[in-house]
Write a protein that holds these residues in place. Structure first.
Motif, short mmCIF file in Angstrom:
data_model
loop_
_atom_site.label_atom_id
_atom_site.label_comp_id
_atom_site.label_asym_id
_atom_site.label_seq_id
_atom_site.Cartn_x
_atom_site.Cartn_y
_atom_site.Cartn_z
N LEU A 169 1.16 -1.16 -0.17
CA LEU A 169 -0.14 -0.53 -0.13
C LEU A 169 0.84 1.35 0.13
O LEU A 169 2.44 1.39 0.59
CB LEU A 169 -1.00 0.01 1.25
N ASN A 170 1.06 2.01 -1.14
CA ASN A 170 1.67 3.45 -0.81
C ASN A 170 1.11 4.16 -0.84
O ASN A 170 -0.80 4.76 -1.40
CB ASN A 170 2.01 3.13 -2.34
N LEU A 171 1.25 5.32 -0.73
CA LEU A 171 0.51 7.70 -1.00
C LEU A 171 1.49 7.77 -2.63
O LEU A 171 2.66 7.66 -2.53
CB LEU A 171 1.04 8.03 -0.22
N ALA A 172 0.51 8.44 -3.27
CA ALA A 172 1.16 8.47 -4.28
C ALA A 172 0.67 10.72 -3.56
O ALA A 172 -0.22 10.79 -4.10
CB ALA A 172 0.48 8.55 -5.66
N VAL A 173 2.01 10.86 -4.09
CA VAL A 173 2.02 12.55 -3.13
C VAL A 173 3.11 13.07 -4.44
O VAL A 173 3.31 13.10 -5.26
CB VAL A 173 3.37 12.74 -1.84
N VAL A 174 1.67 14.56 -4.46
CA VAL A 174 2.15 15.39 -5.31
C VAL A 174 2.82 17.41 -4.40
O VAL A 174 1.79 17.11 -3.91
CB VAL A 174 1.76 16.11 -5.98
N VAL A 175 4.00 17.32 -4.71
CA VAL A 175 4.26 18.33 -3.78
C VAL A 175 4.88 19.36 -4.46
O VAL A 175 5.19 19.87 -5.85
CB VAL A 175 5.06 18.39 -2.80
N LYS A 176 4.65 20.82 -4.52
CA LYS A 176 4.52 22.15 -4.96
C LYS A 176 6.51 22.65 -4.38
O LYS A 176 6.28 22.91 -2.75
CB LYS A 176 4.01 22.66 -5.38
N ASN A 177 6.92 23.47 -5.18
CA ASN A 177 8.71 24.09 -4.19
C ASN A 177 7.76 25.72 -4.17
O ASN A 177 6.95 26.41 -5.33
CB ASN A 177 9.25 24.26 -4.89
N PRO A 178 6.72 26.38 -3.18
CA PRO A 178 6.67 27.70 -3.42
C PRO A 178 7.59 28.64 -4.20
O PRO A 178 7.12 29.23 -3.82
CB PRO A 178 6.30 27.61 -2.11
N GLU A 179 8.51 28.00 -3.74
CA GLU A 179 9.78 29.16 -3.98
C GLU A 179 9.46 29.33 -5.80
O GLU A 179 9.57 30.51 -6.70
CB GLU A 179 10.90 29.09 -3.60
N GLY A 217 -10.17 4.06 16.48
CA GLY A 217 -8.84 4.22 15.13
C GLY A 217 -8.93 4.78 14.64
O GLY A 217 -9.81 4.87 13.52
N VAL A 218 -7.44 4.77 13.14
CA VAL A 218 -8.34 5.20 12.06
C VAL A 218 -6.43 4.30 11.07
O VAL A 218 -6.17 3.82 11.93
CB VAL A 218 -7.33 6.23 12.30
N PRO A 219 -6.75 4.55 10.00
CA PRO A 219 -6.12 3.86 8.93
C PRO A 219 -4.53 4.63 9.26
O PRO A 219 -4.78 5.92 9.54
CB PRO A 219 -6.26 3.50 7.60
N LEU A 220 -3.87 3.23 9.02
CA LEU A 220 -2.26 3.86 9.18
C LEU A 220 -2.14 4.93 8.18
O LEU A 220 -1.39 5.57 8.25
CB LEU A 220 -1.07 2.41 9.31
N GLU A 221 -2.68 4.55 6.83
CA GLU A 221 -2.05 5.12 5.37
C GLU A 221 -2.79 6.81 5.70
O GLU A 221 -2.00 7.64 5.74
CB GLU A 221 -2.30 4.85 4.59
#
Length: 721
Positions: A169-179, A217-221
């Motif tokens: 199980l994985n997380l696909a993450v999109v991040v942005k460089n604010p600068e 409780g909550v799921p780990l992801e």
């Protein structure tokens, strides 16, 4: 003199219309598993368990069956199945049937079972549902327990797309460089070393209108997803979506070219840990198109390989909740018994300083009196089969123990008994089947432990899996050598013996001892035995013997006598057996088949299978026993053993089926078949079109639960252990 039955016109029984597709039949089986999760008569936590089993079954189906079909398509192999489908047609039909099934599975959890869990004080929450105190706790828990384990992996020109491990199980993450305003993609693996569901401490479980709260409780992801700023400091989190990968996990082993089978399988296992090619991508339906396309491209999959749901992925982890101490939400405790004949046995003398043993019979004298049938889990595996092997290990008169091990538990008392036997100076030979799918690593571990103490370990035969369940004990008694045997339908695994229904015969009949001696010589040496006194052995004589037993019923029916066959097994796939059963039905033989899983025969077809009825039982225990009854013109014959009616069992595995000679045991087995045929609680009837209809008791008909009945019968016949 009975009248001969008129022979009907010839019909081409190889016609594709007379066969159900194997893969679609398996999906029908898993649909019946899912139904147990939907059935309001099933206790609540057991319903969660069946959701988990459905998901786990489906994982293996993709890792093995779908992966094999995709390989055939890529290799342009277009061999038709008996029902006339190409590999690509099978993949298309699997997807067509599976998409609504996956949706139903997910909705059953989200819309039905989760609200019911809340009613019983079990709250599987989304992170956004937490209050401030609960979030603060989870934030600290994340920093202390989760964050150190995580490894975010960037994907850019200098960081290629990372390897995604099988069933992860994985997380696909999109991040942005604010600068600079640049967006980047990263993958975060949800670690398997941590529990999938994180419980909150009791002081943070809010009371709900005075109702007792058992778990919150909550799921780990979700805990990870809401704390991503710790993984990507200085970056802005744009979006985050879970995904799950399934890969081809079947071993590709060239046995003929392997100098050392154990080392060859270890090498293949290392490849499996990494996983083969991807075969399935699971995502949530709200995953954006751009992210979805990126995953497909990087994993080299197509739209047809995507399965999407609206909520949690990987519901096999719901098995976690079976650990909650809430017996009112589970099936009643399982109560196994020891057969009355095995009660008050004296224990083996394992202390060399003691000269005298406890009073009472020894295990072997009980078997000498009469053959003994054991039926698990209704009768204790520990108090029967395990005790038989343990007594043999410590009995001073036992000279040798020979055994086949296909699957066993990680803390196996059976293997420990074999080690003790070797240390006690006995000749111990064990065939450990290294090719038992998904148990290869466990079997390698036990094989090495056994070898270290001097056990003669054989790793199986080239081109064949050894699937038989047999034990041979050689014992010196006064002026003769006597052989004791166990021939069973299930693995020597005390854990699955609590969950699977299986049969076993304990005997010291000379013919069986001689036959098993020949089998072990075949397994460990160069013997090529072609005939056996009583037993059916695959791939030597089993196919011909089964065909002969069916044809004998045909001949009797054609001569005007009654023909009758009742058979119970896991799967019926073999085309030759199916064709012969069709001929039997056309001759007037009455046939009842109890088949838990795959069945490729179509019952109820006019002029073909009107005399064949097929049922499946899906209940608390996994029906695993194989049992075969032939009327034989009132000279009834009954058999038990390890083989299903599949090509692999009859042609590519070493299997053993034994006839039952004791008339009392034969009657007991017929009674078991009768009880199962009368089931109207967990029984499903196969229709001609391949679908199943669940039986329901009528208004004036009491519920007949075969597993419950057999448990009650076992309890009434012996004391509880």
């Amino acid at each position: 003199m009975p009248k001969s039955k008129k022979i009907t016109p010839t019909i081409d029984l190889s016609d594709t219309q007379y066969y159900i597709n194997r893969e679609l039949s398996w999906l029908e089986f898993n649909t019946r598993v899912l139904h147990e999760a939907c059935d309001e008569r099933t206790p609540l936590l057991e319903r969660l368990k069946f959701l988990a089993i459905f998901s786990s079954n489906l994982d293996e189906f993709f890792m093995v069956r779908v992966a094999a079909l995709k390989q055939q398509v890529e290799a342009k192999v277009n061999l038709l199945t008996p029902d006339g489908r190409t590999p690509q047609k099978q993949l298309d039909d699997i997807r067509l049937l599976l998409n609504p099934l996956v949706t139903r599975h997910n909705e059953q959890f989200k819309k039905v079972l989760q609200p019911l869990l809340v009613n019983h004080g079990i709250y599987i929450l989304d992170y956004i549902e937490l209050n401030v105190q609960q979030r603060n706790y989870l934030d600290e828990y994340f920093k202390e327990q989760i964050f150190p384990v995580l490894t975010p992996l960037a994907v850019d020109p200098s960081h290629p797309f990372p390897y995604i491990s099988n069933l992860s199980l994985n997380l696909a993450v999109v991040v942005k460089n604010p600068e600079k305003g640049e967006e980047f993609f990263a993958r975060v693996k949800v670690p398997k070393v941590l529990p999938r569901f994180i419980p909150l401490p009791s002081e943070l479980r809010n009371e709900d209108n005075g109702k007792v709260v058992h778990w919150v409780g909550v799921p780990l992801e979700q805990a990870i997803a809401h704390n991503l700023e710790y993984l990507f400091p200085g970056m802005k989190i744009i979006e985050c979506h879970p995904f799950r990968i399934t890969r081809d996990a079947d071993l590709e082993l060239e046995e003929d070219e392997a100098d050392d089978l154990l080392l060859a399988i270890e090498q293949e296992l290392r490849k499996r840990r990494m996983g083969g090619t991807p075969v399935r991508l699971e995502i949530q339906s709200q995953t954006p198109e751009a992210l979805r396309s990126r995953l497909l491209q990087d994993l080299e999959l197509t739209e047809n390989d995507i399965y999407q749901v609206d909520d949690l992925l990987g519901l096999r982890d719901l098995m976690y909740f079976m650990s909650l101490q809430l017996p009112e939400l589970k099936d009643p405790p399982r109560q196994s018994v020891v057969p009355s004949r095995l009660q008050r046995l004296r224990e083996p003398n394992i202390d060399p300083n003691l000269l005298e043993m406890e009073e009472g019979k020894d295990f072997f004298s009980v078997i000498r009196e009469k053959d003994l049938l054991v039926h698990h889990p209704y009768q204790s595996f520990t108090g029967t089969v395990e005790k038989f092997i343990t007594h043999a290990a410590w009995d001073a008169n036992v000279l040798a123990i020979k055994m086949t091990l296909y699957r066993t538990s990680g803390d196996s008392p059976i293997v420990n008994a074999l080690i003790a036997a070797a240390e006690n100076g006995k000749q111990v030979s064990v065939l450990v089947e290294l090719k038992a799918r998904f148990d290869e690593e466990n079997n390698i571990y036990w094989a090495r432990r056994l070898e270290k103490v001097g056990v003669h370990v054989v790793y199986g035969l080239v081109g064949l899996k050894t699937h038989s369940k047999i034990v041979l004990v050689v014992r010196r008694e006064k002026d003769r050598i006597r052989r004791y045997v166990h021939i069973g339908t299930g693995n020597y695994n005390p854990k699955t013996a609590r969950l699977y229904t299986d049969l076993g015969l304990l005997s010291c009949r000379e013919e069986l001892g001689a036959d098993l001696t020949d089998v072990f010589n075949f397994l460990t040496g160069y013997s090529r035995q072609k005939t056996y006194r009583e037993i059916l052995v695959a791939p030597v004589n089993m196919r011909d013997r089964f065909l002969g037993l069916i044809n004998r019923e045909i001949e009797n029916a054609q001569n005007g006598f009654s023909g009758r066959i009742v058979a119970k097994m896991n799967s019926l796939v073999d085309p030759q057996i199916i064709t012969t059963l069709y001929n039997a039905s056309r001759a007037g033989v009455k046939i009842d088949l109890i088949i838990r899983g795959i069945c490729c025969l179509r019952p109820g077809l006019k002029d073909i299978s009107e005399n064949i009825r097929i049922m499946s039982i899906i209940g608390r225990f996994l029906e695993h026993s194989r049992l075969f009854y032939f009327y034989n013109n009132s000279q009834e014959e009954i058999y038990i053993g390890s083989a299903d009616w599949m090509r692999r069992n009859l042609d590519r595995r070493v299997e053993v089926i034994t006839p039952i000679k004791d008339p009392d045991i034969a009657k007991d087995l017929q009674a078991i078949l009768g009880i199962m045929l009368a089931d109207n609680r967990h029984a499903w009837d196969l229709q001609s079109d391949g679908s199943y209809i669940q039986r329901r008791p009528g208004n004036d008909c009491p519920e007949a639960n075969s597993q419950k009945t057999l448990m009650s019968m076992a309890l009434s016949s012996a004391s509880i252990t």
